[in-house]
Design a protein around this motif. Structure first.
Motif, PDB file in Angstrom:
ATOM      1  N   HIS A  55      65.742  55.492  21.045  1.00 28.73           N
ATOM      2  CA  HIS A  55      66.451  54.865  22.156  1.00 28.73           C
ATOM      3  C   HIS A  55      67.584  53.932  21.745  1.00 28.73           C
ATOM      4  CE1 HIS A  55      63.334  56.560  24.669  1.00 28.73           C
ATOM      5  NE2 HIS A  55      62.398  55.940  23.954  1.00 28.73           N
ATOM      6  N   ASN A  56      67.481  53.288  20.600  1.00 24.54           N
ATOM      7  CA  ASN A  56      68.473  52.291  20.193  1.00 24.54           C
ATOM      8  C   ASN A  56      69.565  52.964  19.358  1.00 24.54           C
ATOM      9  OD1 ASN A  56      69.552  49.743  20.103  1.00 24.54           O
ATOM     10  ND2 ASN A  56      68.283  49.049  18.398  1.00 24.54           N
ATOM     11  N   VAL A  57      70.812  52.949  19.839  1.00 25.54           N
ATOM     12  CA  VAL A  57      71.905  53.683  19.207  1.00 25.54           C
ATOM     13  C   VAL A  57      73.128  52.783  19.065  1.00 25.54           C
ATOM     14  CG1 VAL A  57      73.159  55.879  19.179  1.00 25.54           C
ATOM     15  CG2 VAL A  57      71.086  55.652  20.567  1.00 25.54           C
ATOM     16  N   PHE A  58      73.791  52.857  17.900  1.00 23.07           N
ATOM     17  CA  PHE A  58      75.073  52.181  17.674  1.00 23.07           C
ATOM     18  C   PHE A  58      76.173  53.226  17.526  1.00 23.07           C
ATOM     19  CE2 PHE A  58      72.535  48.524  16.055  1.00 23.07           C
ATOM     20  CZ  PHE A  58      73.105  47.536  16.840  1.00 23.07           C
ATOM     21  N   LEU A  60      80.448  53.348  16.478  1.00 23.70           N
ATOM     22  CA  LEU A  60      81.622  52.642  15.969  1.00 23.70           C
ATOM     23  C   LEU A  60      82.855  53.489  16.227  1.00 23.70           C
ATOM     24  CD1 LEU A  60      82.618  50.145  14.396  1.00 23.70           C
ATOM     25  CD2 LEU A  60      82.327  51.470  12.285  1.00 23.70           C
ATOM     26  N   SER A  61      83.889  52.859  16.794  1.00 22.96           N
ATOM     27  CA  SER A  61      85.107  53.597  17.123  1.00 22.96           C
ATOM     28  C   SER A  61      86.126  53.474  15.996  1.00 22.96           C
ATOM     29  CB  SER A  61      85.710  53.071  18.433  1.00 22.96           C
ATOM     30  OG  SER A  61      86.318  51.803  18.216  1.00 22.96           O
ATOM     31  N   GLU A  62      87.179  54.283  16.075  1.00 22.07           N
ATOM     32  CA  GLU A  62      88.238  54.255  15.060  1.00 22.07           C
ATOM     33  C   GLU A  62      88.921  52.900  14.984  1.00 22.07           C
ATOM     34  OE1 GLU A  62      91.073  57.321  15.621  1.00 22.07           O
ATOM     35  OE2 GLU A  62      89.790  58.920  14.833  1.00 22.07           O
ATOM     36  N   LYS A  63      88.993  52.196  16.096  1.00 22.28           N
ATOM     37  CA  LYS A  63      89.652  50.894  16.112  1.00 22.28           C
ATOM     38  C   LYS A  63      88.718  49.746  15.721  1.00 22.28           C
ATOM     39  CE  LYS A  63      93.204  52.112  19.507  1.00 22.28           C
ATOM     40  NZ  LYS A  63      93.810  51.794  20.838  1.00 22.28           N
ATOM     41  N   GLY A  64      87.500  50.087  15.274  1.00 20.56           N
ATOM     42  CA  GLY A  64      86.593  49.067  14.782  1.00 20.56           C
ATOM     43  C   GLY A  64      85.786  48.364  15.842  1.00 20.56           C
ATOM     44  N   VAL A  65      85.637  48.967  17.022  1.00 21.15           N
ATOM     45  CA  VAL A  65      84.870  48.366  18.102  1.00 21.15           C
ATOM     46  C   VAL A  65      83.455  48.943  18.084  1.00 21.15           C
ATOM     47  CG1 VAL A  65      84.713  48.021  20.600  1.00 21.15           C
ATOM     48  CG2 VAL A  65      86.944  48.017  19.475  1.00 21.15           C
ATOM     49  N   LEU A  66      82.463  48.068  18.235  1.00 23.75           N
ATOM     50  CA  LEU A  66      81.057  48.442  18.170  1.00 23.75           C
ATOM     51  C   LEU A  66      80.466  48.541  19.571  1.00 23.75           C
ATOM     52  CD1 LEU A  66      78.573  48.879  16.234  1.00 23.75           C
ATOM     53  CD2 LEU A  66      78.100  46.437  16.548  1.00 23.75           C
ATOM     54  N   TYR A  67      79.720  49.636  19.825  1.00 23.66           N
ATOM     55  CA  TYR A  67      79.026  49.838  21.095  1.00 23.66           C
ATOM     56  C   TYR A  67      77.548  50.073  20.804  1.00 23.66           C
ATOM     57  CZ  TYR A  67      83.766  50.707  22.838  1.00 23.66           C
ATOM     58  OH  TYR A  67      85.102  50.603  23.151  1.00 23.66           O
ATOM     59  N   ARG A  68      76.720  49.698  21.786  1.00 16.76           N
ATOM     60  CA  ARG A  68      75.276  49.860  21.619  1.00 16.76           C
ATOM     61  C   ARG A  68      74.661  50.415  22.892  1.00 16.76           C
ATOM     62  NH1 ARG A  68      70.707  45.258  21.858  1.00 16.76           N
ATOM     63  NH2 ARG A  68      68.951  46.393  20.952  1.00 16.76           N
ATOM     64  N   SER A  69      73.657  51.296  22.703  1.00 17.60           N
ATOM     65  CA  SER A  69      72.869  51.812  23.820  1.00 17.60           C
ATOM     66  C   SER A  69      71.400  51.569  23.524  1.00 17.60           C
ATOM     67  CB  SER A  69      73.112  53.316  24.013  1.00 17.60           C
ATOM     68  OG  SER A  69      72.220  53.850  24.974  1.00 17.60           O
ATOM     69  N   THR A  70      70.642  51.155  24.511  1.00 13.29           N
ATOM     70  CA  THR A  70      69.200  50.951  24.345  1.00 13.29           C
ATOM     71  C   THR A  70      68.385  51.980  25.119  1.00 13.29           C
ATOM     72  OG1 THR A  70      69.204  49.348  26.170  1.00 13.29           O
ATOM     73  CG2 THR A  70      69.446  48.485  23.918  1.00 13.29           C
ATOM     74  N   ASP A  71      69.059  52.986  25.679  1.00 12.32           N
ATOM     75  CA  ASP A  71      68.355  54.025  26.433  1.00 12.32           C
ATOM     76  C   ASP A  71      68.734  55.421  25.926  1.00 12.32           C
ATOM     77  OD1 ASP A  71      70.930  54.145  27.380  1.00 12.32           O
ATOM     78  OD2 ASP A  71      70.449  53.433  29.404  1.00 12.32           O
ATOM     79  N   GLY A  72      68.940  55.536  24.621  1.00  8.87           N
ATOM     80  CA  GLY A  72      69.184  56.839  24.023  1.00  8.87           C
ATOM     81  C   GLY A  72      70.579  57.391  24.210  1.00  8.87           C
ATOM     82  N   GLY A  73      71.512  56.558  24.697  1.00 10.13           N
ATOM     83  CA  GLY A  73      72.886  57.014  24.862  1.00 10.13           C
ATOM     84  C   GLY A  73      73.314  57.195  26.296  1.00 10.13           C
ATOM     85  N   THR A  74      72.481  56.785  27.243  1.00 12.86           N
ATOM     86  CA  THR A  74      72.851  56.928  28.652  1.00 12.86           C
ATOM     87  C   THR A  74      73.871  55.872  29.051  1.00 12.86           C
ATOM     88  OG1 THR A  74      70.672  57.853  29.178  1.00 12.86           O
ATOM     89  CG2 THR A  74      71.981  56.999  31.015  1.00 12.86           C
ATOM     90  N   THR A  75      73.587  54.621  28.747  1.00 15.00           N
ATOM     91  CA  THR A  75      74.524  53.534  29.051  1.00 15.00           C
ATOM     92  C   THR A  75      74.925  52.843  27.758  1.00 15.00           C
ATOM     93  OG1 THR A  75      72.703  51.973  29.414  1.00 15.00           O
ATOM     94  CG2 THR A  75      73.538  53.167  31.339  1.00 15.00           C
ATOM     95  N   TRP A  76      76.157  52.299  27.739  1.00  7.35           N
ATOM     96  CA  TRP A  76      76.711  51.690  26.526  1.00  7.35           C
ATOM     97  C   TRP A  76      77.289  50.320  26.839  1.00  7.35           C
ATOM     98  CZ3 TRP A  76      75.997  54.181  21.951  1.00  7.35           C
ATOM     99  CH2 TRP A  76      75.644  55.521  22.006  1.00  7.35           C
ATOM    100  N   THR A  77      77.137  49.400  25.871  1.00  9.23           N
ATOM    101  CA  THR A  77      77.674  48.048  26.019  1.00  9.23           C
ATOM    102  C   THR A  77      78.539  47.719  24.821  1.00  9.23           C
ATOM    103  OG1 THR A  77      75.669  47.368  27.198  1.00  9.23           O
ATOM    104  CG2 THR A  77      77.096  45.625  26.351  1.00  9.23           C
ATOM    105  N   ASN A  78      79.745  47.219  25.078  1.00  7.79           N
ATOM    106  CA  ASN A  78      80.626  46.748  24.017  1.00  7.79           C
ATOM    107  C   ASN A  78      80.006  45.503  23.376  1.00  7.79           C
ATOM    108  OD1 ASN A  78      82.753  45.455  22.543  1.00  7.79           O
ATOM    109  ND2 ASN A  78      84.257  46.584  23.753  1.00  7.79           N
ATOM    110  N   GLN A  79      79.829  45.559  22.050  1.00 11.01           N
ATOM    111  CA  GLN A  79      79.134  44.474  21.343  1.00 11.01           C
ATOM    112  C   GLN A  79      80.069  43.406  20.788  1.00 11.01           C
ATOM    113  OE1 GLN A  79      75.336  44.596  20.906  1.00 11.01           O
ATOM    114  NE2 GLN A  79      76.128  45.637  22.749  1.00 11.01           N
ATOM    115  N   GLN A  80      81.367  43.572  20.946  1.00 11.91           N
ATOM    116  CA  GLN A  80      82.301  42.629  20.321  1.00 11.91           C
ATOM    117  C   GLN A  80      82.084  41.193  20.806  1.00 11.91           C
ATOM    118  OE1 GLN A  80      82.821  45.272  18.253  1.00 11.91           O
ATOM    119  NE2 GLN A  80      84.706  44.177  17.788  1.00 11.91           N
TER     120      GLN A  80
END
Length: 863
Positions: A55-58, A60-80
Motif C-alpha cells: 500500500h505504501n508507494v513513493f 519521484l518525478s524528473e523535476k525532483g518532486v516526491l509523491y506518496r500514496s498510502t493506498d497502493g497508488g489510488t491517491t497521491w500527495t505531494n511530499q515537498q
C-alpha cells in the motif's frame, strides 16, 4: 502547474477492438466497473518504489518532486511541503531515493547538500546534516545506520580522470586542492555524519551472514594523494575490510578494484594484475565473516581489458558474463560461462551473448523454475555476410518512434537471435514460432535449425518490452519480438508474445509492441501499447486466451510502464506515462472491484471440482517432464478458471528422480559444445591444461574428466557412467631417494652403452676372451655387428623407459607450477556512483586480447 485530480469510477469501456489482439472479447454488457483514478504530476516519473507492503508507494518525478500514496497508488500527495527545510532552502528537490532492506527506511539525496530520511515509511521526515552526497548504503538490519559518499570540493573545478600534483592526507585544504571521493558514516539517521576515509572507490555494509554489524567492505586507493582516478582499473586499489570504521583495516584482496555480493554467500572481487593493468582476475569466496579466503576463478580463456557481469547465482552455481570487447555488427558481446557447484571452475555455456555498453546483458532466468533461462546471442557468421548498408526505418511511424522519450530505433547490423535452455546452460535451443498470429492467420514460420525461421525476442538491452517472468506467475513469460532467422527492430515487425509453459511454446497475443505486468499469480495480466500515444489498456483473466480492452483516460498519452506491488499477487495496478506537454500521468487501475469469486479446490487439483491444475515444466524432448534430474509438479490456477487466487505462495512438489541423460551434464572446464548441443569437445585453455594429468599432490587415485560434469543442482540417478569422470591410480612418486636411484640407473645405462659401443668397434669381448680365456664371457650371436644381452640387459632397458616417464611427469608439473606463479546484478560508470551487477573495466578504447578465445563455431542461418 499541477492539474486537479480527476476521479473516475468508470465502466470497463469494452469497445469493439481491432483484430490485432488475439481472442478479443466484444460482448461488454456483463462486465462490472473497474475502479480507476487519474493523477497529474509535474513531470514524467523517474522512479517508483513500494515501501513495506502493498500500500505504501513513493514516486519521484524528473523535476525532483516526491509523491506518496498510502493506498497502493489510488491517491497521491505531494511530499515537498512535509520535507523539513533549513539554511535558506527555497525548494526541496530530490535526485534519488534509496530503500533499506527492512522497507521502512528511505534515504533521499537532494541537490547540493540537502538530504532527508524517513524511518517510518514517510509518516515523518528528518533533514540530515548538510553534506553533499552522491550515493548511500543503508544498513541491512539497523534502520538508522548509513554509509554515504561525496566528492571533495576540488572535483568541481578539476579533471578527475587524471592524476596530478602532490598532497598529504593531513593538509587542511586537501579537499579544495584535489578531487577525490569521501566516505562518511552515520549511526543516527543522518543527524550527524563522520568522515572516515578518503579516496574510496566502492563500499558497502557486510551481509548479515557475516555476523558483525560494524563490518564494512570497501575498495580504496592505497596512495592517498593527488586527484583520484575514476572509472579505470588501478593497481593501487585494494579490497579491504574494517570493523572500526577505518581506525584500522585489513587488505582482503590485494589490487581488488570492484566487488559484488551474491546469493549463497558469494563474494566476487575483480583484482588487477599489477604487471598488466588491463588484465583482471575474478576472485571468489563463499566464506562468511571477516576471515575470508579468496580463490581465483578458473576461466577457460585469458581475458584482457574486460568486465564481468554476474548474471545469476540463485541456484548455487554461477552464470558469469565476461566482456571480451568483441564487437559484432555494431553490437557488444561477451561470453557466458557456467561454474561448477563450487563457483570456481568455469566452462563456456553461450558465446557472443548480447550486451550493452553499461553491462546489461540479454540473459534472464525464468523465475520460479529450476534451470530454465532465456538469452540473446549475436551470430558472428551472419555479421560477416552483412552488407555495409542497411535498410532505414520507415518514415512516419518511425519518426514518431524516434521522438519518444528514451526510445530511439537504431538499425543494427548485428544478427541477434534468441535461445532457451532447460538444463541450466548445457544445451541451448531456438524458440519455436507460433503457428498462428494474433489475427488467426498462419505464420508459415518453420524451424529447421540455424537456417530456419524461429521466434526471437527483445531483451533488456533495447527499448522494447523484454522477456519477463515472475516467481508468483509460474510458467508464464511475456515478451516482444519478431519471427524470422534473427531479431528485427523495425516498427511493424515487432509483436507481443506469451508462453504459459516456461518458454516451450509461444502464442502471439497482439500486433505491435506492448508493455505488460502480472497480477493474481499470473491469473490477471495487463498490457499497454507502447509504440505511441493511447488511451486504453488490455487485460486477460485466462492467461492470454482472450483479451479485454479498457479505456483508462479521455486523452491519449505515452504509456511508459504498467506496474504492480512487488509480490504481484494483488489486483491493483499503476499505469504511468506522460502527455505531449510533458506532464506526468499516474492512473490507478483496481480490478478488485470486479469481485471475482475466490478460487476453490487447491487440495484437489486436476479434478473437475477444482479451479487448480497440476503442471510440470518440460523441454519437449523426452516425452516427459524430467528437468534438472527430477520431475516437479506445480499447483496453479486453471487457464479458464474465472476466479481470484488467494494463495500467498506457489505450491511445488517434487515427484521423482529421473535416470541420467546427456541433458543432465554440462561441459567440463576445457571443453565446449555447440550452442544447440552435441558432444563436449576439447578447446584451448590459457595454460593448455592436460585434463588427464595427475594433480601435483596426487595421492592414491585421481579423476580424469570425459569432458562432462553434472549440472550443479541436478539430482538424476543412475545411467551416468557414460559421462562421469574415471578414476586412475596416481603415478609412482618421484621422492628424493627415488631421484638418486634414477640417476644411478641412468649412469649404469650410459656406461653400459659406452662399453657396448666400444666392444662393437674394437671387438673388445673377443679380445677379452682371447687374452683372459675366461668362461664367463662368450659371443652368443652376431647380426650386423650388434650384440644382444641377456635378461639383465632387458631389465635395464625397462628401467630406462621408467626414467623417461618420471622425467616427463616432473617437467609437466614444473611447467604448471611456473604458470601458477605468473598471476595475472553492479554497473560502475566513469563516476563510480552507480552500482548494479557488473564488475566493470576501464573506460578506455578496446585493446583486444593477448590470447585467442576458443569458442565453438556458431553456424548462422542463411540471409
Amino acid at each position: 502547474m499541477t492539474k486537479p485530480i480527476l476521479a473516475v469510477i468508470a465502466a470497463a469501456v469494452l469497445y469493439t477492438a481491432s483484430a490485432s489482439v488475439a481472442g478479443t472479447r466484444r460482448n461488454t454488457s456483463s462486465y462490472p466497473p473497474v475502479a480507476m483514478k487519474l493523477k497529474y504530476i509535474d513531470s514524467p516519473l523517474t522512479d517508483i518504489q513500494w515501501i513495506g507492503g502493498k500500500h505504501n508507494v513513493f514516486v519521484l518525478s524528473e523535476k525532483g518532486v516526491l509523491y506518496r500514496s498510502t493506498d497502493g497508488g489510488t491517491t497521491w500527495t505531494n511530499q515537498q511541503k512535509y520535507l523539513p527545510r533549513g539554511g535558506g532552502i527555497k525548494g526541496a528537490k530530490i535526485k534519488s531515493m534509496h530503500i533499506s532492506s527492512n522497507h521502512n527506511t528511505v534515504f533521499f539525496i537532494g541537490h547540493e547538500d540537502n538530504n532527508w530520511v524517513t524511518t517510518d515509511g514517510g509518516d515523518s521526515y528528518i533533514k540530515t546534516q548538510s553534506v553533499d552526497l552522491i550515493d548511500v548504503r543503508l544498513h541491512p538490519t539497523r534502520n538508522d545506520w548509513f554509509l554515504a559518499s561525496g566528492n571533495s570540493n576540488g572535483c568541481s573545478s578539476r579533471d578527475s580522470t587524471s592524476v596530478g600534483g602532490s598532497g598529504s592526507k593531513s593538509d587542511d585544504d586537501l579537499g579544495d586542492k584535489f578531487c577525490f571521493r569521501k566516505l562518511y558514516v552515520t549511526k543516527n539517521a543522518g543527524k550527524s555524519f563522520t568522515e572516515i576515509r578518503n579516496y574510496v572507490v566502492q563500499y558497502d555494509w557486510a551481509p548479515e551472514e557475516d555476523g558483525n554489524e560494524d563490518l564494512v567492505y570497501a575498495t580504496m586507493h592505497s596512495v592517498q594523494e593527488g586527484n583520484q582516478k575514476f572509472g579505470f582499473w588501478d593497481q593501487f586499489v585494494d579490497f579491504v575490510a574494517t570493523t572500526d570504521y577505518f581506525s584500522t583495516s585489513k587488505v582482503i584482496v590485494e589490487y581488488g578494484n570492484r566487488f559484488i555480493f551474491g546469493e549463497h554467500n558469494y563474494v566476487f572481487v575483480a583484482a588487477v594484475n599489477p604487471h598488466h593493468e588491463t588484465s583482471v582476475n575474478l576472485m571468489i569466496t563463499r566464506d562468511t565473516g571477516i576471515e575470508k579466503t579468496f580463490t581465483k576463478a578458473k576461466l577457460p580463456v585469458e581475458v584482457l581489458e574486460h568486465s564481468y557481469t554476474i548474471l545469476d547465482t540463485s541456484e548455487g552455481s554461477v552464470f558469469l558474463h565476461v566482456n571480451h570487447n568483441i564487437q559484432s555488427g555494431g553490437a557488444s558481446t561477451g561470453n557466458v560461462y557456467i561454474s561448477d557447484a563450487s563457483g570456481l571452475s568455469y566452462s563456456l555455456s553461450l558465446p557472443f551473448n548480447h550486451r550493452d555498453k553499461g553491462g546489461k546483458c540479454d540473459f534472464e532466468k525464468v523465475e520460479g523454475l529450476e534451470g530454465i533461462y532465456l538469452a540473446n546471442f549475436v551470430d558472428v557468421d551472419e555479421k560477416e555476410k552483412e552488407e555495409s548498408t542497411s535498410e532505414q526505418p520507415e518514415t512516419g511511424i518511425g519518426e514518431k518512434k524516434k521522438a519518444r522519450k528514451n526510445r530511439q530505433v537504431k538499425r543494427d547490423k548485428a544478427k541477434i537471435k534468441t535461445v532457451i535452455t532447460f538444463d541450466k546452460g548445457g544445451i541451448w535451443s531456438y524458440l519455436d514460432a507460433p503457428k498462428f498470429d494474433a489475427r488467426g492467420k498462419r505464420t508459415n514460420c518453420k524451424g529447421g535449425g540455424d537456417s530456419g525461421c524461429h521466434l526471437h525476442l527483445h531483451g533488456i538491452t533495447d527499448a522494447f518490452g523484454p522477456f519477463y517472468s515472475l516467481q508468483s506467475a509460474t510458467g508464464i513469460i511475456m515478451a516482444t519480438g519478431s519471427l524470422g532467422n534473427h531479431l528485427h527492430d523495425r516498427l511493424g515487425e515487432i509483436n507481443t508474445y506469451l508462453s504459459r509453459d516456461a518458454g516451450l511454446t509461444w502464442k502471439e497475443v497482439a500486433k505491435g509492441s506492448h508493455i505488460y505486468e502480472y497480477g493474481d499469480h499470473g491469473g490477471l495480466i495487463v498490457m499497454a501499447f507502447d509504440e505511441g500515444p493511447t488511451d486504453h489498456i488490455l487485460y486477460t483473466w485466462d492467461e492470454g486466451r482472450t483479451w479485454n480492452p479498457l479505456k483508462i483516460a479521455e486523452f491519449k498519452f505515452e504509456i511508459e510502464n504498467v506496474i504492480i506491488e512487488p509480490s504481484a499477487t494483488s489486483l491493483h495496478f499503476v499505469v504511468y506515462g506522460y502527455k505531449s506537454d510533458n506532464d506526468g500521468v499516474l492512473i490507478s487501475v483496481d480490478f478488485s472491484s470486479l469481485h471475482q469469486k475466490e478460487c476453490k479446490g487447491i487440495d484437489a487439483a486436476d479434478t473437475d471440482e477444482s479451479d487448480y491444475e497440476f503442471w510440470s515444466p518440460s523441454d519437449g524432448r523426452m516425452n516427459g517432464q524430467c528437468l534438472m534430474g527430477h520431475k516437479v509438479k506445480y499447483t496453479r490456477r486453471k487457464q479458464d478458471a474465472q476466479c481470484y487466487n488467494p494463495e500467498e505462495i506457489e505450491r511445488m512438489e517434487e515427484v521423482e528422480h529421473c535416470v541420467c541423460t546427456e541433458e543432465d551434464f554440462e561441459c567440463d572446464y576445457g571443453f565446449a559444445r555447440k550452442v544447440q548441443g552435441g558432444p563436449c569437445e576439447r578447446v584451448k585453455t590459457p595454460e593448455n591444461d592436460d585434463p588427464s594429468a595427475p594433480p601435483s599432490d596426487c595421492s592414491g587415485f585421481y579423476t580424469v574428466t570425459k569432458g562432462y560434469r553434472r549440472v550443479a543442482g541436478d539430482t538424476c540417478r543412475g545411467g551416468s557412467a557414460k559421462w562421469d569422470p574415471i578414476q586412475i591410480p596416481c603415478p609412482f612418486p618421484v621422492t628424493r631417494g627415488a631421484g638418486k636411484l634414477v640417476l644411478g640407473i641412468l649412469f649404469l645405462v650410459v656406461v653400459s652403452l659406452g662399453v657396448i659401443t666400444a666392444a662393437n668397434k674394437y671387438d673388445l669381448i673377443g679380445y677379452i676372451q682371447h687374452h683372459m680365456n675366461g668362461p664367463k664371457y662368450k659371443k652368443v650371436a652376431t647380426m650386423d655387428d650388434e650384440y644382444v644381452f641377456d635378461d639383465d640387459e632387458d631389465d635395464m632397458n625397462q628401467s630406462a623407459e621408467l626414467v623417461s616417464e618420471f622425467k616427463d611427469l616432473a617437467q609437466n608439473h614444473n611447467i604448471k607450477r611456473a604458470k601458477k606463479k605468473s598471476k595475472k546484478k553492479k554497473v560502475l560508470d566513469e563516476d563510480e556512483d552507480d552500482y548494479d551487477d557488473e564488475l566493470d573495466g576501464p573506460n578506455q578504447p578496446n585493446q583486444g586480447m593477448d590470447l585467442e578465445v576458443s569458442v565453438p563455431t556458431l553456424s548462422g542461418p542463411d540471409s
